[in-house]
Design a protein around this motif. Structure first.
Motif, PDB file in Angstrom:
ATOM      1  N   ARG A  31       0.819  -1.214   0.000  1.00  0.00           N
ATOM      2  CA  ARG A  31       0.000   0.000   0.000  1.00  0.00           C
ATOM      3  C   ARG A  31       0.852   1.263   0.000  1.00  0.00           C
ATOM      4  O   ARG A  31       0.318   2.368   0.077  1.00  0.00           O
ATOM      5  CB  ARG A  31      -0.930   0.002   1.205  1.00  0.00           C
ATOM      6  CG  ARG A  31      -1.932  -1.137   1.170  1.00  0.00           C
ATOM      7  CD  ARG A  31      -2.805  -1.143   2.405  1.00  0.00           C
ATOM      8  NE  ARG A  31      -3.735  -2.278   2.412  1.00  0.00           N
ATOM      9  CZ  ARG A  31      -4.513  -2.582   3.441  1.00  0.00           C
ATOM     10  NH1 ARG A  31      -4.499  -1.835   4.534  1.00  0.00           N
ATOM     11  NH2 ARG A  31      -5.310  -3.627   3.363  1.00  0.00           N
ATOM     12  N   TYR A  32       2.159   1.095  -0.045  1.00  0.00           N
ATOM     13  CA  TYR A  32       3.090   2.213  -0.018  1.00  0.00           C
ATOM     14  C   TYR A  32       3.924   2.228  -1.294  1.00  0.00           C
ATOM     15  O   TYR A  32       4.006   1.240  -2.024  1.00  0.00           O
ATOM     16  CB  TYR A  32       4.023   2.098   1.184  1.00  0.00           C
ATOM     17  CG  TYR A  32       3.507   2.783   2.427  1.00  0.00           C
ATOM     18  CD1 TYR A  32       2.294   2.408   2.998  1.00  0.00           C
ATOM     19  CD2 TYR A  32       4.232   3.806   3.033  1.00  0.00           C
ATOM     20  CE1 TYR A  32       1.812   3.040   4.123  1.00  0.00           C
ATOM     21  CE2 TYR A  32       3.763   4.440   4.169  1.00  0.00           C
ATOM     22  CZ  TYR A  32       2.559   4.047   4.709  1.00  0.00           C
ATOM     23  OH  TYR A  32       2.085   4.677   5.832  1.00  0.00           O
ATOM     24  N   CYS A  33       4.557   3.352  -1.558  1.00  0.00           N
ATOM     25  CA  CYS A  33       5.575   3.437  -2.585  1.00  0.00           C
ATOM     26  C   CYS A  33       6.907   3.062  -1.937  1.00  0.00           C
ATOM     27  O   CYS A  33       7.310   3.687  -0.954  1.00  0.00           O
ATOM     28  CB  CYS A  33       5.635   4.839  -3.176  1.00  0.00           C
ATOM     29  SG  CYS A  33       6.875   5.022  -4.466  1.00  0.00           S
ATOM     30  N   ASP A  53       2.151   1.683  -5.265  1.00  0.00           N
ATOM     31  CA  ASP A  53       1.080   0.918  -4.630  1.00  0.00           C
ATOM     32  C   ASP A  53       0.165   0.221  -5.628  1.00  0.00           C
ATOM     33  O   ASP A  53      -0.721  -0.532  -5.215  1.00  0.00           O
ATOM     34  CB  ASP A  53       0.264   1.814  -3.693  1.00  0.00           C
ATOM     35  CG  ASP A  53      -0.371   2.980  -4.416  1.00  0.00           C
ATOM     36  OD1 ASP A  53      -1.483   3.376  -4.039  1.00  0.00           O
ATOM     37  OD2 ASP A  53       0.262   3.518  -5.344  1.00  0.00           O
ATOM     38  N   ALA A  97      10.580   4.150   1.997  1.00  0.00           N
ATOM     39  CA  ALA A  97       9.132   4.066   1.802  1.00  0.00           C
ATOM     40  C   ALA A  97       8.485   5.422   1.991  1.00  0.00           C
ATOM     41  O   ALA A  97       8.998   6.266   2.744  1.00  0.00           O
ATOM     42  CB  ALA A  97       8.534   3.065   2.781  1.00  0.00           C
ATOM     43  N   ASP A  99       4.265   7.164   2.034  1.00  0.00           N
ATOM     44  CA  ASP A  99       2.818   7.030   1.870  1.00  0.00           C
ATOM     45  C   ASP A  99       2.457   7.361   0.421  1.00  0.00           C
ATOM     46  O   ASP A  99       2.972   8.344  -0.125  1.00  0.00           O
ATOM     47  CB  ASP A  99       2.131   7.990   2.835  1.00  0.00           C
ATOM     48  CG  ASP A  99       0.623   7.835   2.831  1.00  0.00           C
ATOM     49  OD1 ASP A  99      -0.006   8.135   1.799  1.00  0.00           O
ATOM     50  OD2 ASP A  99       0.086   7.437   3.869  1.00  0.00           O
ATOM     51  N   PRO A 100       1.585   6.595  -0.201  1.00  0.00           N
ATOM     52  CA  PRO A 100       1.265   6.863  -1.614  1.00  0.00           C
ATOM     53  C   PRO A 100       0.669   8.241  -1.859  1.00  0.00           C
ATOM     54  O   PRO A 100       0.818   8.786  -2.955  1.00  0.00           O
ATOM     55  CB  PRO A 100       0.277   5.748  -1.975  1.00  0.00           C
ATOM     56  CG  PRO A 100      -0.241   5.233  -0.678  1.00  0.00           C
ATOM     57  CD  PRO A 100       0.881   5.417   0.302  1.00  0.00           C
TER      58      PRO A 100
END
Length: 129
Positions: A31-33, A53, A97, A99-100
């Motif tokens: 769910r992350y980049c 993601d 990492a 957050d998208p």
């Protein structure tokens, strides 16, 4: 608590292969980049590969065709498969990492470390000729 722990770095000879792992806790990596960066003393940090993601990927020109980024949802682990390693691949490799919602576009020319918020401690890869 967010934690990224790299492993798999070691010394190898030119033409060899290695797989780096980054075990993540604190969020679901799919769910992350996620990205791999590398750095050598005296040089700027270089973005090597990223996966977003939705499974989109990006590679630095210097590693295209040789490196493959992937992740495993079950183990929450990011991988970097590195083939045909060359001495210029010698570096400390870091997983990162973001957050998208904050992630950079993978269509940008290069990956910037400043765009990523979580980092591992690094794993050393040394390639001898």
């Amino acid at each position: 608590r967010v934690e990224l722990v790299e492993s798999g770095g070691r010394s190898t000879q030119s033409g060899g292969s290695l797989t780096l792992s980054c075990r993540v806790s604190g969020f679901t990596i799919t769910r992350y980049c996620m990205a791999w960066f590398r750095q050598t003393p005296g040089k700027e940090r270089e973005g090597v590969a990223a996966i977003d993601d939705v499974g989109g990927t990006k590679y630095a020109d210097s590693v295209k065709g040789r490196f493959t980024i992937s992740h495993d949802a079950f183990s929450n682990t990011l991988y970097l498969q590195m083939n045909n390693l060359q001495p210029e691949d010698t570096a400390t490799y870091y997983c990162a990492a973001v957050d998208p919602l904050l992630a950079p576009s993978l269509s940008a020319p290069t990956l910037r470390g400043d765009d990523f918020e979580y980092w591992g401690q690094g794993t050393q890869v040394t390639v001898s000729s």
